[in-house]
Design an enzyme around this catalytic site. Structure first.
Site, PDB file in Angstrom:
ATOM      1  N   ASP A   1       0.435  -1.433  -0.072  1.00 43.92           N
ATOM      2  CA  ASP A   1      -0.149  -0.049  -0.033  1.00 43.92           C
ATOM      3  C   ASP A   1       1.040   1.403  -0.127  1.00 43.92           C
ATOM      4  O   ASP A   1       0.723   2.451  -0.728  1.00 43.92           O
ATOM      5  CB  ASP A   1      -1.097   0.059   1.187  1.00 43.92           C
ATOM      6  CG  ASP A   1      -1.751  -1.242   1.354  1.00 43.92           C
ATOM      7  OD1 ASP A   1      -2.474  -1.814   0.339  1.00 43.92           O
ATOM      8  OD2 ASP A   1      -1.782  -1.798   2.265  1.00 43.92           O
TER       9      ASP A   1
ATOM     10  N   HIS B   1      -5.070  -3.741   5.878  1.00 41.88           N
ATOM     11  CA  HIS B   1      -4.768  -3.968   4.374  1.00 41.88           C
ATOM     12  C   HIS B   1      -5.918  -4.311   3.586  1.00 41.88           C
ATOM     13  O   HIS B   1      -5.974  -5.891   3.417  1.00 41.88           O
ATOM     14  CB  HIS B   1      -3.407  -4.847   4.267  1.00 41.88           C
ATOM     15  CG  HIS B   1      -3.212  -5.232   2.800  1.00 41.88           C
ATOM     16  ND1 HIS B   1      -2.756  -4.335   1.881  1.00 41.88           N
ATOM     17  CD2 HIS B   1      -3.461  -6.394   2.216  1.00 41.88           C
ATOM     18  CE1 HIS B   1      -2.631  -5.202   0.738  1.00 41.88           C
ATOM     19  NE2 HIS B   1      -3.153  -6.081   0.876  1.00 41.88           N
TER      20      HIS B   1
HETATM   21  P1  NAD Z   1       0.249 -18.533  -5.138  1.00 44.66           P
HETATM   22  O1  NAD Z   1      -0.910 -19.238  -5.323  1.00 44.66           O
HETATM   23  O2  NAD Z   1       0.861 -18.171  -6.402  1.00 44.66           O
HETATM   24  O3  NAD Z   1       1.014 -19.052  -4.160  1.00 44.66           O
HETATM   25  C1  NAD Z   1       0.886 -19.467  -3.009  1.00 44.66           C
HETATM   26  C2  NAD Z   1       1.781 -20.614  -2.453  1.00 44.66           C
HETATM   27  O4  NAD Z   1       1.551 -20.992  -1.164  1.00 44.66           O
HETATM   28  C3  NAD Z   1       1.687 -21.974  -3.398  1.00 44.66           C
HETATM   29  O5  NAD Z   1       3.091 -22.110  -3.982  1.00 44.66           O
HETATM   30  C4  NAD Z   1       1.266 -23.020  -2.421  1.00 44.66           C
HETATM   31  O6  NAD Z   1       1.595 -24.287  -2.762  1.00 44.66           O
HETATM   32  C5  NAD Z   1       1.784 -22.295  -1.089  1.00 44.66           C
HETATM   33  N1  NAD Z   1       0.733 -22.958  -0.024  1.00 44.66           N
HETATM   34  C6  NAD Z   1      -0.362 -23.217   0.117  1.00 44.66           C
HETATM   35  N2  NAD Z   1      -0.549 -23.656   1.348  1.00 44.66           N
HETATM   36  C7  NAD Z   1       0.745 -23.926   1.834  1.00 44.66           C
HETATM   37  C8  NAD Z   1       1.000 -24.589   3.130  1.00 44.66           C
HETATM   38  N3  NAD Z   1      -0.003 -24.941   3.928  1.00 44.66           N
HETATM   39  N4  NAD Z   1       2.358 -24.313   3.498  1.00 44.66           N
HETATM   40  C9  NAD Z   1       3.437 -24.020   2.734  1.00 44.66           C
HETATM   41  N5  NAD Z   1       2.868 -23.355   1.354  1.00 44.66           N
HETATM   42  C10 NAD Z   1       1.617 -23.459   1.200  1.00 44.66           C
HETATM   43  O7  NAD Z   1      -0.275 -17.185  -4.540  1.00 44.66           O
HETATM   44  P2  NAD Z   1       0.470 -15.645  -4.386  1.00 44.66           P
HETATM   45  O8  NAD Z   1       0.185 -14.930  -5.492  1.00 44.66           O
HETATM   46  O9  NAD Z   1       1.998 -16.039  -4.027  1.00 44.66           O
HETATM   47  O10 NAD Z   1      -0.339 -15.106  -3.145  1.00 44.66           O
HETATM   48  C11 NAD Z   1      -0.160 -15.664  -1.567  1.00 44.66           C
HETATM   49  C12 NAD Z   1      -0.891 -14.791  -0.804  1.00 44.66           C
HETATM   50  O11 NAD Z   1      -0.530 -13.735  -0.475  1.00 44.66           O
HETATM   51  C13 NAD Z   1      -2.297 -14.768  -1.015  1.00 44.66           C
HETATM   52  O12 NAD Z   1      -3.279 -15.029   0.023  1.00 44.66           O
HETATM   53  C14 NAD Z   1      -2.559 -13.109  -1.493  1.00 44.66           C
HETATM   54  O13 NAD Z   1      -3.897 -12.856  -1.410  1.00 44.66           O
HETATM   55  C15 NAD Z   1      -1.835 -12.678  -0.564  1.00 44.66           C
HETATM   56  N6  NAD Z   1      -0.965 -11.147  -0.917  1.00 44.66           N
HETATM   57  C16 NAD Z   1      -0.961 -10.525  -0.130  1.00 44.66           C
HETATM   58  C17 NAD Z   1      -0.611  -9.226  -0.370  1.00 44.66           C
HETATM   59  C18 NAD Z   1      -0.175  -8.104   0.606  1.00 44.66           C
HETATM   60  O14 NAD Z   1      -0.139  -6.901   0.519  1.00 44.66           O
HETATM   61  N7  NAD Z   1      -0.093  -8.616   2.039  1.00 44.66           N
HETATM   62  C19 NAD Z   1      -0.229  -8.723  -1.678  1.00 44.66           C
HETATM   63  C20 NAD Z   1      -0.425  -9.924  -2.627  1.00 44.66           C
HETATM   64  C21 NAD Z   1      -0.788 -11.053  -2.395  1.00 44.66           C
HETATM   65  C1  LMR Z   2      -2.922  -6.490  -3.114  1.00 45.88           C
HETATM   66  O1  LMR Z   2      -3.196  -5.747  -2.253  1.00 45.88           O
HETATM   67  O2  LMR Z   2      -2.390  -6.560  -4.385  1.00 45.88           O
HETATM   68  C2  LMR Z   2      -2.960  -7.628  -2.183  1.00 45.88           C
HETATM   69  O3  LMR Z   2      -3.558  -7.898  -1.073  1.00 45.88           O
HETATM   70  C3  LMR Z   2      -3.655  -8.953  -3.123  1.00 45.88           C
HETATM   71  C4  LMR Z   2      -5.153  -8.433  -3.431  1.00 45.88           C
HETATM   72  O4  LMR Z   2      -5.880  -9.498  -3.147  1.00 45.88           O
HETATM   73  O5  LMR Z   2      -5.559  -7.503  -3.936  1.00 45.88           O
END
Ligand code: NAD
Ligand code: LMR
Length: 332
Positions: free
Chosen positions: A165, A192
Protein backbone atom coordinates in the site's frame (compact mmCIF):
# COMPACT_ATOMS: atom_id res chain seq x y z
CA UNK A 1 42.43 -3.09 -2.62
CA UNK A 2 40.03 -5.24 -4.59
CA UNK A 3 40.45 -8.15 -2.19
CA UNK A 4 39.83 -5.84 0.77
CA UNK A 5 36.57 -4.64 -0.73
CA UNK A 6 35.58 -8.21 -1.54
CA UNK A 7 36.40 -9.36 1.99
CA UNK A 8 34.37 -6.57 3.51
CA UNK A 9 31.28 -7.09 1.40
CA UNK A 10 31.26 -10.86 1.80
CA UNK A 11 32.01 -11.05 5.51
CA UNK A 12 29.00 -11.36 7.82
CA UNK A 13 29.31 -10.20 11.39
CA UNK A 14 27.04 -11.97 13.89
CA UNK A 15 24.71 -8.97 13.86
CA UNK A 16 24.37 -9.25 10.11
CA UNK A 17 23.98 -13.03 9.82
CA UNK A 18 20.36 -14.09 9.68
CA UNK A 19 18.32 -17.10 8.76
CA UNK A 20 15.15 -16.17 6.87
CA UNK A 21 12.46 -18.74 6.14
CA UNK A 22 9.91 -18.19 3.38
CA UNK A 23 6.74 -20.29 3.79
CA UNK A 24 5.00 -20.50 0.42
CA UNK A 25 8.25 -19.99 -1.48
CA UNK A 26 7.03 -21.83 -4.59
CA UNK A 27 4.20 -19.39 -5.29
CA UNK A 28 3.72 -16.26 -7.34
CA UNK A 29 5.04 -14.05 -4.54
CA UNK A 30 7.31 -16.63 -2.94
CA UNK A 31 9.56 -17.12 -5.96
CA UNK A 32 10.51 -13.50 -6.71
CA UNK A 33 10.56 -12.72 -2.98
CA UNK A 34 13.07 -15.52 -2.45
CA UNK A 35 15.22 -14.10 -5.25
CA UNK A 36 15.14 -10.61 -3.73
CA UNK A 37 15.99 -11.99 -0.29
CA UNK A 38 18.95 -13.82 -1.84
CA UNK A 39 20.23 -10.39 -2.87
CA UNK A 40 20.06 -9.07 0.72
CA UNK A 41 23.50 -9.37 2.33
CA UNK A 42 21.97 -9.61 5.80
CA UNK A 43 20.42 -12.93 4.81
CA UNK A 44 23.00 -15.66 5.24
CA UNK A 45 20.71 -18.68 5.37
CA UNK A 46 17.61 -18.77 3.20
CA UNK A 47 15.13 -21.58 3.92
CA UNK A 48 12.48 -22.03 1.23
CA UNK A 49 9.42 -24.07 2.14
CA UNK A 50 6.27 -24.93 0.20
CA UNK A 51 3.88 -27.82 -0.26
CA UNK A 52 5.40 -28.18 -3.71
CA UNK A 53 8.31 -26.88 -5.69
CA UNK A 54 10.52 -25.35 -3.01
CA UNK A 55 13.63 -27.47 -3.75
CA UNK A 56 13.49 -26.37 -7.39
CA UNK A 57 13.18 -22.69 -6.48
CA UNK A 58 16.02 -23.11 -4.00
CA UNK A 59 18.32 -24.75 -6.56
CA UNK A 60 17.59 -21.95 -9.01
CA UNK A 61 18.01 -19.05 -6.56
CA UNK A 62 21.10 -20.67 -5.00
CA UNK A 63 23.15 -19.94 -8.14
CA UNK A 64 22.92 -16.19 -7.51
CA UNK A 65 26.41 -15.28 -6.23
CA UNK A 66 25.68 -13.74 -2.83
CA UNK A 67 27.05 -14.97 0.46
CA UNK A 68 24.15 -17.10 1.64
CA UNK A 69 23.14 -20.71 1.61
CA UNK A 70 19.77 -21.61 0.17
CA UNK A 71 17.88 -24.79 0.88
CA UNK A 72 14.47 -26.00 -0.25
CA UNK A 73 12.20 -27.92 2.10
CA UNK A 74 9.28 -30.26 1.39
CA UNK A 75 6.14 -30.63 3.56
CA UNK A 76 7.74 -33.18 5.90
CA UNK A 77 10.63 -30.78 6.58
CA UNK A 78 8.78 -27.73 7.93
CA UNK A 79 10.32 -27.98 11.41
CA UNK A 80 13.80 -28.09 9.92
CA UNK A 81 13.06 -25.13 7.66
CA UNK A 82 11.98 -23.06 10.66
CA UNK A 83 14.57 -24.06 13.25
CA UNK A 84 16.95 -21.19 13.95
CA UNK A 85 15.01 -18.70 11.82
CA UNK A 86 15.31 -15.04 12.79
CA UNK A 87 12.65 -13.96 10.32
CA UNK A 88 9.75 -15.97 8.89
CA UNK A 89 7.92 -14.54 5.90
CA UNK A 90 4.53 -16.10 5.07
CA UNK A 91 3.10 -15.66 1.57
CA UNK A 92 1.40 -19.11 1.65
CA UNK A 93 -2.23 -19.25 0.67
CA UNK A 94 -4.63 -18.68 -2.19
CA UNK A 95 -4.88 -15.34 -4.03
CA UNK A 96 -8.05 -13.57 -5.19
CA UNK A 97 -9.84 -13.96 -8.50
CA UNK A 98 -11.92 -11.15 -10.05
CA UNK A 99 -15.07 -10.45 -8.04
CA UNK A 100 -13.61 -11.68 -4.74
CA UNK A 101 -12.77 -9.64 -1.68
CA UNK A 102 -9.76 -10.48 0.46
CA UNK A 103 -12.20 -11.64 3.12
CA UNK A 104 -13.45 -14.29 0.67
CA UNK A 105 -10.02 -15.93 1.07
CA UNK A 106 -10.51 -16.35 4.81
CA UNK A 107 -12.00 -19.84 4.73
CA UNK A 108 -8.99 -21.28 2.90
CA UNK A 109 -6.15 -19.16 4.19
CA UNK A 110 -7.09 -19.05 7.87
CA UNK A 111 -6.26 -22.71 8.41
CA UNK A 112 -3.10 -22.50 6.28
CA UNK A 113 -1.81 -19.60 8.35
CA UNK A 114 -2.91 -21.19 11.63
CA UNK A 115 -1.00 -24.39 10.87
CA UNK A 116 2.14 -22.57 9.76
CA UNK A 117 1.93 -20.39 12.88
CA UNK A 118 1.73 -23.51 15.05
CA UNK A 119 4.90 -24.83 13.46
CA UNK A 120 6.59 -21.43 13.85
CA UNK A 121 5.60 -21.22 17.53
CA UNK A 122 7.00 -24.69 18.14
CA UNK A 123 10.23 -24.41 16.16
CA UNK A 124 11.16 -20.72 16.04
CA UNK A 125 9.26 -18.97 18.85
CA UNK A 126 11.61 -15.97 18.88
CA UNK A 127 11.51 -15.25 15.15
CA UNK A 128 9.93 -12.15 13.68
CA UNK A 129 6.86 -13.33 11.75
CA UNK A 130 5.90 -11.31 8.66
CA UNK A 131 2.42 -12.18 7.37
CA UNK A 132 1.62 -11.55 3.71
CA UNK A 133 -1.23 -14.08 3.30
CA UNK A 134 -4.64 -12.45 3.00
CA UNK A 135 -6.82 -11.30 4.56
CA UNK A 136 -3.97 -9.69 6.53
CA UNK A 137 -6.42 -7.92 8.87
CA UNK A 138 -7.49 -11.38 10.09
CA UNK A 139 -4.44 -13.58 9.47
CA UNK A 140 -2.21 -11.49 11.75
CA UNK A 141 -4.60 -11.97 14.72
CA UNK A 142 -4.65 -15.69 13.86
CA UNK A 143 -0.88 -15.89 14.27
CA UNK A 144 -1.12 -13.94 17.54
CA UNK A 145 -3.76 -16.30 18.94
CA UNK A 146 -1.75 -19.38 18.02
CA UNK A 147 1.39 -17.98 19.64
CA UNK A 148 -0.64 -17.02 22.74
CA UNK A 149 -2.05 -20.55 22.95
CA UNK A 150 1.51 -21.89 22.95
CA UNK A 151 2.64 -19.32 25.55
CA UNK A 152 5.22 -17.71 23.24
CA UNK A 153 3.46 -14.61 21.91
CA UNK A 154 5.72 -11.59 21.60
CA UNK A 155 3.79 -8.61 20.19
CA UNK A 156 7.05 -6.99 19.16
CA UNK A 157 7.75 -9.79 16.68
CA UNK A 158 4.53 -10.01 14.67
CA UNK A 159 3.95 -7.91 11.54
CA UNK A 160 1.27 -7.71 8.87
CA UNK A 161 2.98 -6.64 5.66
CA UNK A 162 1.19 -3.53 4.36
CA UNK A 163 4.18 -2.21 2.43
CA UNK A 164 2.50 -2.71 -0.95
CA UNK A 165 0.00 0.00 0.00
CA UNK A 166 2.93 2.30 0.75
CA UNK A 167 4.56 1.50 -2.61
CA UNK A 168 1.30 2.12 -4.45
CA UNK A 169 0.71 5.40 -2.64
CA UNK A 170 4.18 6.65 -3.71
CA UNK A 171 3.65 5.56 -7.26
CA UNK A 172 0.09 6.79 -7.72
CA UNK A 173 0.68 10.19 -6.11
CA UNK A 174 3.71 10.71 -8.34
CA UNK A 175 1.62 9.98 -11.44
CA UNK A 176 -0.74 12.79 -10.51
CA UNK A 177 1.88 15.26 -9.32
CA UNK A 178 4.42 14.54 -12.07
CA UNK A 179 7.11 13.81 -9.49
CA UNK A 180 9.66 11.05 -8.99
CA UNK A 181 7.98 8.29 -6.93
CA UNK A 182 11.30 7.56 -5.27
CA UNK A 183 10.97 10.88 -3.47
CA UNK A 184 7.32 10.44 -2.53
CA UNK A 185 6.94 9.14 1.01
CA UNK A 186 3.34 8.52 1.98
CA UNK A 187 2.41 7.08 5.36
CA UNK A 188 -0.43 4.58 5.00
CA UNK A 189 -2.26 3.55 8.16
CA UNK A 190 -5.14 1.28 9.21
CA UNK A 191 -5.22 -2.18 7.70
CA UNK A 192 -4.76 -3.96 4.38
CA UNK A 193 -8.09 -4.10 2.56
CA UNK A 194 -10.23 -1.51 0.81
CA UNK A 195 -11.55 1.14 3.17
CA UNK A 196 -9.23 0.06 5.99
CA UNK A 197 -6.30 1.40 3.92
CA UNK A 198 -5.86 5.09 4.81
CA UNK A 199 -3.10 7.08 3.06
CA UNK A 200 -2.24 10.24 4.98
CA UNK A 201 -1.92 12.64 2.06
CA UNK A 202 -2.27 15.66 4.36
CA UNK A 203 1.19 14.79 5.69
CA UNK A 204 2.73 15.01 2.20
CA UNK A 205 3.40 17.90 -0.16
CA UNK A 206 0.08 17.11 -1.84
CA UNK A 207 -2.38 18.25 0.79
CA UNK A 208 -3.91 20.84 -1.54
CA UNK A 209 -5.29 18.46 -4.17
CA UNK A 210 -8.86 19.34 -5.14
CA UNK A 211 -11.45 17.10 -3.52
CA UNK A 212 -12.24 15.10 -6.64
CA UNK A 213 -8.57 14.35 -7.40
CA UNK A 214 -7.86 13.54 -3.74
CA UNK A 215 -10.79 11.15 -3.47
CA UNK A 216 -9.89 9.39 -6.72
CA UNK A 217 -6.29 9.02 -5.53
CA UNK A 218 -7.31 7.61 -2.16
CA UNK A 219 -9.70 5.22 -3.85
CA UNK A 220 -6.97 4.02 -6.20
CA UNK A 221 -4.60 3.38 -3.30
CA UNK A 222 -7.32 1.55 -1.35
CA UNK A 223 -8.34 -0.61 -4.30
CA UNK A 224 -5.03 -0.89 -6.17
CA UNK A 225 -5.04 -4.64 -5.58
CA UNK A 226 -8.22 -4.92 -7.66
CA UNK A 227 -6.47 -3.40 -10.69
CA UNK A 228 -3.97 -6.25 -10.69
CA UNK A 229 -6.57 -8.94 -9.96
CA UNK A 230 -8.67 -7.73 -12.90
CA UNK A 231 -5.70 -7.40 -15.27
CA UNK A 232 -4.51 -10.93 -14.39
CA UNK A 233 -8.04 -12.09 -15.18
CA UNK A 234 -8.21 -15.15 -12.93
CA UNK A 235 -4.48 -15.89 -12.81
CA UNK A 236 -3.99 -14.37 -9.36
CA UNK A 237 -3.17 -11.07 -7.71
CA UNK A 238 -0.11 -8.89 -7.25
CA UNK A 239 3.03 -11.01 -7.05
CA UNK A 240 5.98 -9.02 -8.43
CA UNK A 241 5.21 -5.69 -6.77
CA UNK A 242 4.34 -7.65 -3.63
CA UNK A 243 7.68 -9.44 -3.75
CA UNK A 244 9.39 -6.05 -3.90
CA UNK A 245 7.24 -4.81 -1.02
CA UNK A 246 7.91 -7.95 1.03
CA UNK A 247 11.65 -7.77 0.41
CA UNK A 248 11.69 -4.11 1.40
CA UNK A 249 9.82 -4.78 4.62
CA UNK A 250 11.86 -7.90 5.48
CA UNK A 251 14.98 -5.83 4.77
CA UNK A 252 13.78 -3.17 7.21
CA UNK A 253 13.11 -5.78 9.90
CA UNK A 254 16.60 -7.21 9.34
CA UNK A 255 18.11 -3.70 9.52
CA UNK A 256 16.37 -3.23 12.86
CA UNK A 257 17.45 -6.64 14.19
CA UNK A 258 21.02 -5.77 13.15
CA UNK A 259 20.98 -2.66 15.33
CA UNK A 260 20.62 0.00 12.66
CA UNK A 261 19.05 3.22 13.87
CA UNK A 262 15.92 5.03 12.69
CA UNK A 263 14.50 2.18 10.65
CA UNK A 264 10.86 3.14 10.17
CA UNK A 265 8.17 1.47 8.06
CA UNK A 266 4.40 1.30 8.45
CA UNK A 267 3.16 -2.15 9.51
CA UNK A 268 0.01 -3.79 10.89
CA UNK A 269 1.06 -4.62 14.44
CA UNK A 270 -0.29 -5.22 17.92
CA UNK A 271 -0.79 -1.54 18.57
CA UNK A 272 -1.55 0.59 21.62
CA UNK A 273 -3.04 3.36 19.46
CA UNK A 274 -6.71 2.35 19.54
CA UNK A 275 -6.73 -0.61 21.94
CA UNK A 276 -9.03 1.27 24.31
CA UNK A 277 -11.58 1.33 21.46
CA UNK A 278 -11.22 -2.42 20.87
CA UNK A 279 -8.83 -2.23 17.89
CA UNK A 280 -6.07 -4.66 18.86
CA UNK A 281 -4.06 -4.38 15.64
CA UNK A 282 -3.49 -1.28 13.57
CA UNK A 283 -1.00 -0.21 10.96
CA UNK A 284 1.04 2.93 11.56
CA UNK A 285 4.68 3.90 11.33
CA UNK A 286 6.83 1.56 13.41
CA UNK A 287 10.47 1.97 14.40
CA UNK A 288 12.18 -1.39 14.02
CA UNK A 289 14.92 -2.40 16.42
CA UNK A 290 16.91 -5.32 17.76
CA UNK A 291 13.82 -6.68 19.55
CA UNK A 292 11.48 -6.17 16.59
CA UNK A 293 8.98 -3.36 17.20
CA UNK A 294 10.76 -0.59 19.09
CA UNK A 295 8.18 2.18 18.84
CA UNK A 296 4.66 2.30 17.44
CA UNK A 297 4.23 5.87 16.27
CA UNK A 298 1.00 7.81 16.66
CA UNK A 299 -0.74 8.91 13.48
CA UNK A 300 0.24 12.57 13.80
CA UNK A 301 -1.95 15.40 12.66
CA UNK A 302 -4.85 14.34 10.42
CA UNK A 303 -7.21 16.33 8.21
CA UNK A 304 -10.91 16.12 9.07
CA UNK A 305 -11.39 13.85 6.09
CA UNK A 306 -8.63 11.50 7.29
CA UNK A 307 -10.16 11.46 10.77
CA UNK A 308 -13.35 10.16 9.15
CA UNK A 309 -11.49 7.57 7.08
CA UNK A 310 -9.67 6.29 10.18
CA UNK A 311 -12.96 6.09 12.08
CA UNK A 312 -14.52 3.96 9.33
CA UNK A 313 -11.38 1.81 9.05
CA UNK A 314 -11.46 1.07 12.78
CA UNK A 315 -15.04 -0.24 12.60
CA UNK A 316 -14.13 -2.75 9.86
CA UNK A 317 -10.86 -3.67 11.55
CA UNK A 318 -12.60 -4.59 14.79
CA UNK A 319 -14.72 -7.18 12.99
CA UNK A 320 -11.83 -8.44 10.79
CA UNK A 321 -9.65 -8.93 13.87
CA UNK A 322 -12.44 -10.61 15.84
CA UNK A 323 -12.99 -13.03 12.96
CA UNK A 324 -9.36 -14.19 13.16
CA UNK A 325 -9.41 -14.50 16.94
CA UNK A 326 -12.71 -16.44 16.93
CA UNK A 327 -11.41 -18.76 14.22
CA UNK A 328 -8.52 -19.93 16.38
CA UNK A 329 -10.74 -20.24 19.46
CA UNK A 330 -13.19 -22.44 17.54
CA UNK A 331 -10.60 -24.29 15.46
CA UNK A 332 -7.52 -24.54 17.69
P1 NAD B 1 0.14 -18.45 -5.19
O1 NAD B 1 -1.04 -19.35 -5.29
O2 NAD B 1 0.87 -18.10 -6.43
O3 NAD B 1 1.20 -19.04 -4.18
C1 NAD B 1 0.84 -19.50 -2.92
C2 NAD B 1 1.79 -20.60 -2.52
O4 NAD B 1 1.44 -21.01 -1.21
C3 NAD B 1 1.71 -21.84 -3.43
O5 NAD B 1 3.00 -22.16 -3.91
C4 NAD B 1 1.16 -22.92 -2.50
O6 NAD B 1 1.68 -24.21 -2.77
C5 NAD B 1 1.65 -22.40 -1.16
N1 NAD B 1 0.92 -22.98 -0.03
C6 NAD B 1 -0.39 -23.17 0.12
N2 NAD B 1 -0.63 -23.75 1.31
C7 NAD B 1 0.56 -23.91 1.91
C8 NAD B 1 0.98 -24.44 3.13
N3 NAD B 1 0.12 -24.96 4.01
N4 NAD B 1 2.29 -24.43 3.41
C9 NAD B 1 3.19 -23.91 2.55
N5 NAD B 1 2.87 -23.38 1.37
C10 NAD B 1 1.56 -23.40 1.06
O7 NAD B 1 -0.36 -17.11 -4.45
P2 NAD B 1 0.40 -15.70 -4.35
O8 NAD B 1 0.03 -14.86 -5.49
O9 NAD B 1 1.83 -15.96 -4.06
O10 NAD B 1 -0.34 -15.07 -3.06
C11 NAD B 1 -0.16 -15.64 -1.79
C12 NAD B 1 -0.97 -14.90 -0.75
O11 NAD B 1 -0.48 -13.56 -0.60
C13 NAD B 1 -2.45 -14.74 -1.07
O12 NAD B 1 -3.21 -14.98 0.08
C14 NAD B 1 -2.58 -13.30 -1.50
O13 NAD B 1 -3.87 -12.79 -1.30
C15 NAD B 1 -1.57 -12.66 -0.58
N6 NAD B 1 -1.12 -11.32 -0.98
C16 NAD B 1 -0.92 -10.40 -0.01
C17 NAD B 1 -0.46 -9.14 -0.32
C18 NAD B 1 -0.23 -8.13 0.75
O14 NAD B 1 -0.08 -6.94 0.44
N7 NAD B 1 -0.12 -8.47 2.01
C19 NAD B 1 -0.20 -8.82 -1.65
C20 NAD B 1 -0.40 -9.78 -2.63
C21 NAD B 1 -0.86 -11.04 -2.29
C1 LMR C 1 -2.87 -6.57 -2.97
O1 LMR C 1 -3.10 -5.55 -2.34
O2 LMR C 1 -2.46 -6.54 -4.16
C2 LMR C 1 -3.02 -7.90 -2.31
O3 LMR C 1 -3.62 -7.79 -1.06
C3 LMR C 1 -3.66 -8.93 -3.17
C4 LMR C 1 -5.10 -8.67 -3.45
O4 LMR C 1 -5.91 -9.58 -3.23
O5 LMR C 1 -5.45 -7.59 -3.91
Amino acid sequence: MLSKIATRSFSSTAANAHKVAVLGAGGGIGQPLSLLLKLNHKVTDLALYDLRGAPGVAADVSHVPTNSTVKGYNPDQLAEALTGADVIVIPAGVPRKPGMTRDDLFNTNASIVRDLAKAAAENAPNAAVLVISNPVNSTVPIVAEVFKSKGVYNPKKLFGVTTLDVLRASRFVSEIAGTNPVNEKVTVVGGHSGITIVPLLSQTNHKDLDTETRDALIHRIQFGGDEVVQAKDGAGSATLSMAQAGARFAGAVLDGLSGEKDVIEPSFVDSPLFKSEGVEFFSSKVTLGVEGVKTVHPLGELSNHEEELVKTAKETLISNIKKGVEFVKQNP
